[in-house]
Design a protein around this motif. Structure first.
Motif, short mmCIF file in Angstrom:
data_model
loop_
_atom_site.label_atom_id
_atom_site.label_comp_id
_atom_site.label_asym_id
_atom_site.label_seq_id
_atom_site.Cartn_x
_atom_site.Cartn_y
_atom_site.Cartn_z
N THR A 105 -9.70 10.44 -50.95
CA THR A 105 -9.88 8.95 -51.32
C THR A 105 -10.24 9.26 -52.49
O THR A 105 -10.69 10.30 -52.77
N PRO A 106 -10.01 8.09 -53.08
CA PRO A 106 -10.64 8.27 -54.68
C PRO A 106 -12.09 8.45 -55.02
O PRO A 106 -12.26 8.89 -56.15
N GLU A 109 -12.45 12.41 -54.80
CA GLU A 109 -11.89 12.35 -56.53
C GLU A 109 -12.79 12.54 -57.59
O GLU A 109 -13.15 13.35 -58.15
N ARG A 110 -14.28 11.43 -57.35
CA ARG A 110 -14.47 11.25 -58.64
C ARG A 110 -15.67 11.98 -57.83
O ARG A 110 -15.96 12.83 -59.11
#
Length: 124
Positions: A105-106, A109-110
């Motif tokens: 998911t974003p 990744e962050r």
């Protein structure tokens, strides 16, 4: 009586005790704290963390069948790891036939980027 006076004086010497002296707060709700703890707990295991790293590094969705040999653990261990990562909102999954494919998911990744950014060159 002298004992009482001494007790009173020693209390006064410590100063007044109020709730203001030690009050600290944060802006998160209990629900947000619980969600963050769940996220950090999901990352707090070698298999889950490495699985997320492998999934995030993939160009496309990663199949469970690719993770098992890369992680060197049983299919059951991979499935449990992926289930926790999914519950924590760190991976998305889709089913095609009998296989499940995972993507990061974003948010995941962050989080991985932040970890990379905070690691000093000496940490490797």
């Amino acid at each position: 009586m002298e004992g009482r006076e001494t007790d009173t004086k020693s209390t006064e010497a410590k100063g007044p005790q109020t709730a203001d002296c030690c009050s600290v707060e944060h802006s998160l709700t209990d629900r947000a704290v619980a969600a963050d703890v769940q996220t950090l707990a999901a990352l707090g295991n070698d298999t889950r963390y490495e699985a997320l790293r492998l999934i995030a590094a993939g160009d496309d969705a990663v199949c469970v069948c690719e993770l098992e040999p890369a992680l060197g653990v049983s299919q059951g261990a991979v499935s449990q790891a992926l289930s926790k990562l999914f519950s924590a909102g760190l991976v998305e999954r889709r089913k095609e036939g009998r296989w499940r494919y995972y993507t990061a998911t974003p948010r995941a990744e962050r989080l991985l980027r932040v970890l990379d950014d905070t690691r000093s060159p000496d940490d490797d």
